[in-house]
Design a protein around this motif. Sequence first.
Motif, PDB file in Angstrom:
ATOM      1  N   UNK A   2       0.835  -1.200   0.000  1.00 20.08           N
ATOM      2  CA  UNK A   2       0.000   0.000   0.000  1.00 20.08           C
ATOM      3  C   UNK A   2       0.872   1.253   0.000  1.00 20.08           C
ATOM      4  N   UNK A   3       1.900   1.259   0.840  1.00 18.88           N
ATOM      5  CA  UNK A   3       2.803   2.404   0.919  1.00 18.88           C
ATOM      6  C   UNK A   3       3.514   2.621  -0.413  1.00 18.88           C
ATOM      7  N   UNK A   4       3.965   1.526  -1.024  1.00 20.55           N
ATOM      8  CA  UNK A   4       4.678   1.629  -2.299  1.00 20.55           C
ATOM      9  C   UNK A   4       3.801   2.272  -3.365  1.00 20.55           C
ATOM     10  N   UNK A   5       2.561   1.785  -3.476  1.00 23.54           N
ATOM     11  CA  UNK A   5       1.674   2.267  -4.542  1.00 23.54           C
ATOM     12  C   UNK A   5       1.089   3.640  -4.219  1.00 23.54           C
ATOM     13  N   UNK A   6       0.786   3.875  -2.958  1.00 19.33           N
ATOM     14  CA  UNK A   6       0.144   5.128  -2.560  1.00 19.33           C
ATOM     15  C   UNK A   6       1.123   6.294  -2.487  1.00 19.33           C
ATOM     16  N   UNK A   7       2.355   6.034  -2.034  1.00 17.83           N
ATOM     17  CA  UNK A   7       3.268   7.146  -1.769  1.00 17.83           C
ATOM     18  C   UNK A   7       4.582   7.078  -2.551  1.00 17.83           C
ATOM     19  N   UNK A   8       5.309   5.976  -2.434  1.00 18.80           N
ATOM     20  CA  UNK A   8       6.659   5.954  -2.981  1.00 18.80           C
ATOM     21  C   UNK A   8       6.696   6.097  -4.504  1.00 18.80           C
ATOM     22  N   UNK A   9       5.935   5.273  -5.204  1.00 17.54           N
ATOM     23  CA  UNK A   9       5.980   5.318  -6.668  1.00 17.54           C
ATOM     24  C   UNK A   9       5.461   6.647  -7.220  1.00 17.54           C
ATOM     25  N   UNK A  10       4.299   7.163  -6.742  1.00 16.88           N
ATOM     26  CA  UNK A  10       3.865   8.469  -7.261  1.00 16.88           C
ATOM     27  C   UNK A  10       4.887   9.578  -7.033  1.00 16.88           C
ATOM     28  N   UNK A  11       5.519   9.601  -5.848  1.00 21.68           N
ATOM     29  CA  UNK A  11       6.507  10.642  -5.573  1.00 21.68           C
ATOM     30  C   UNK A  11       7.766  10.427  -6.401  1.00 21.68           C
ATOM     31  N   UNK A  12       8.152   9.163  -6.588  1.00 19.16           N
ATOM     32  CA  UNK A  12       9.350   8.868  -7.380  1.00 19.16           C
ATOM     33  C   UNK A  12       9.144   9.218  -8.853  1.00 19.16           C
ATOM     34  N   UNK A  13       7.902   9.212  -9.313  1.00 23.29           N
ATOM     35  CA  UNK A  13       7.622   9.474 -10.722  1.00 23.29           C
ATOM     36  C   UNK A  13       7.289  10.937 -11.002  1.00 23.29           C
ATOM     37  N   UNK A  14       7.523  11.806 -10.028  1.00 20.34           N
ATOM     38  CA  UNK A  14       7.317  13.232 -10.257  1.00 20.34           C
ATOM     39  C   UNK A  14       8.582  13.832 -10.869  1.00 20.34           C
ATOM     40  N   UNK A  15       8.434  14.868 -11.671  1.00 16.73           N
ATOM     41  CA  UNK A  15       9.594  15.496 -12.293  1.00 16.73           C
ATOM     42  C   UNK A  15       9.668  15.193 -13.775  1.00 16.73           C
ATOM     43  N   UNK A  16      10.847  15.434 -14.364  1.00 17.04           N
ATOM     44  CA  UNK A  16      11.013  15.233 -15.802  1.00 17.04           C
ATOM     45  C   UNK A  16      11.249  13.757 -16.138  1.00 17.04           C
ATOM     46  N   UNK A  17      11.304  13.469 -17.437  1.00 15.48           N
ATOM     47  CA  UNK A  17      11.426  12.075 -17.883  1.00 15.48           C
ATOM     48  C   UNK A  17      12.726  11.440 -17.395  1.00 15.48           C
ATOM     49  N   UNK A  18      13.806  12.220 -17.367  1.00 13.68           N
ATOM     50  CA  UNK A  18      15.092  11.671 -16.935  1.00 13.68           C
ATOM     51  C   UNK A  18      15.028  11.171 -15.501  1.00 13.68           C
ATOM     52  N   UNK A  19      14.437  11.988 -14.612  1.00 10.58           N
ATOM     53  CA  UNK A  19      14.367  11.597 -13.201  1.00 10.58           C
ATOM     54  C   UNK A  19      13.413  10.428 -12.990  1.00 10.58           C
ATOM     55  N   UNK A  20      12.337  10.354 -13.786  1.00 13.21           N
ATOM     56  CA  UNK A  20      11.414   9.227 -13.635  1.00 13.21           C
ATOM     57  C   UNK A  20      12.047   7.928 -14.140  1.00 13.21           C
ATOM     58  N   UNK A  21      12.875   8.019 -15.186  1.00  9.97           N
ATOM     59  CA  UNK A  21      13.586   6.830 -15.664  1.00  9.97           C
ATOM     60  C   UNK A  21      14.573   6.346 -14.607  1.00  9.97           C
ATOM     61  N   UNK A  22      15.222   7.289 -13.921  1.00 12.67           N
ATOM     62  CA  UNK A  22      16.154   6.927 -12.852  1.00 12.67           C
ATOM     63  C   UNK A  22      15.404   6.280 -11.687  1.00 12.67           C
ATOM     64  N   UNK A  23      14.188   6.757 -11.422  1.00 15.29           N
ATOM     65  CA  UNK A  23      13.366   6.159 -10.367  1.00 15.29           C
ATOM     66  C   UNK A  23      13.038   4.707 -10.702  1.00 15.29           C
ATOM     67  N   UNK A  24      12.719   4.462 -11.966  1.00 17.58           N
ATOM     68  CA  UNK A  24      12.432   3.091 -12.407  1.00 17.58           C
ATOM     69  C   UNK A  24      13.664   2.207 -12.258  1.00 17.58           C
ATOM     70  N   UNK A  25      14.832   2.747 -12.648  1.00 16.18           N
ATOM     71  CA  UNK A  25      16.077   1.991 -12.498  1.00 16.18           C
ATOM     72  C   UNK A  25      16.364   1.714 -11.025  1.00 16.18           C
ATOM     73  N   UNK A  26      16.110   2.712 -10.171  1.00 20.73           N
ATOM     74  CA  UNK A  26      16.311   2.532  -8.733  1.00 20.73           C
ATOM     75  C   UNK A  26      15.421   1.441  -8.176  1.00 20.73           C
ATOM     76  N   UNK A  27      14.179   1.383  -8.666  1.00 21.81           N
ATOM     77  CA  UNK A  27      13.237   0.349  -8.217  1.00 21.81           C
ATOM     78  C   UNK A  27      13.732  -1.036  -8.613  1.00 21.81           C
ATOM     79  N   UNK A  28      14.200  -1.175  -9.840  1.00 25.86           N
ATOM     80  CA  UNK A  28      14.706  -2.466 -10.318  1.00 25.86           C
ATOM     81  C   UNK A  28      15.916  -2.904  -9.479  1.00 25.86           C
ATOM     82  N   UNK A  29      16.827  -1.964  -9.221  1.00 21.31           N
ATOM     83  CA  UNK A  29      18.028  -2.288  -8.431  1.00 21.31           C
ATOM     84  C   UNK A  29      17.642  -2.648  -7.001  1.00 21.31           C
ATOM     85  N   UNK A  30      16.725  -1.886  -6.407  1.00 18.19           N
ATOM     86  CA  UNK A  30      16.277  -2.181  -5.049  1.00 18.19           C
ATOM     87  C   UNK A  30      15.636  -3.552  -4.942  1.00 18.19           C
ATOM     88  N   UNK A  31      14.803  -3.890  -5.938  1.00 16.00           N
ATOM     89  CA  UNK A  31      14.162  -5.212  -5.967  1.00 16.00           C
ATOM     90  C   UNK A  31      15.215  -6.310  -6.048  1.00 16.00           C
TER      91      UNK A  31
END
Length: 271
Positions: free
Chosen positions: A231-260
Amino acid sequence: MEWISNQNHVLLALAATLMTWAMTALGAAMVFFFKEIKQSVLNTMLGFAAGVMIAASFWSLLAPAIELAEDSFLPAWLVAAIGFVGGAGFLAVADRIIPHMHFNAKDGESEGISTHLKRSILLVFSITLHNIPEGLAVGVAFGAVANEMGSLSVMSAIAVAIGIGIQNFPEGAAVSIPLRREGLSRSRSFFYGQASGFVEPVAGVVGAASVMFIRPILPYALAFAAGAMIFVVVEELIPEAQSGNHKSTHLATAGCIIGFAVMMILDVALG
């Protein structure tokens, strides 16, 4: 002797969650070295935290919950589903009650009950809210080990604590440095940043003690912690991580993959 063993595992859960809190404090201490944090860096940190929590939710919580529920009078999948939805529902209610504010929210966009608390306090409450399931996850894992049920081992529980601790470091920085940007002093920003993680030892001890002395709830408790974290991941972390320009959102996706991947390796290798 069994009570002594259980007490030891409560102490282990306390020690493990104190470590995760210490990692939050170390991350919050970054405010003494940096005043600003780039949006791309913040998004990567939040993405990494999301990846760790998603992996821990399955390998360390849901999979063991299903295994332990095999002997239940209910189907194992139903036990896991009840606990999972219950955990998400608990956080959903807390999200509506506890006043808090997301970092990308504007003034006046606070959530929860109406309050006149300062924006800085509401920001801290936002992080504190999703530290509760992290502490529960560690505590329930150690409680499961004390019950000697399923394939969970001390190393499995330690893997959960290490994974949560690793993602707490950038999370602490992601709290304190934006607070500094809000105008707080470095010392106050650090204090609030580390304080956001202190709920984890409390939740850890409660989780460990509960499942050790009420064994039948263990599979439900494991799935409950997983549901709360997702719930926390979907409600807060991912929406906040996907804010900003395309470059920062791509980095957020990469961070998620690495964290997983990091959390998956820790759990499989140590567990």
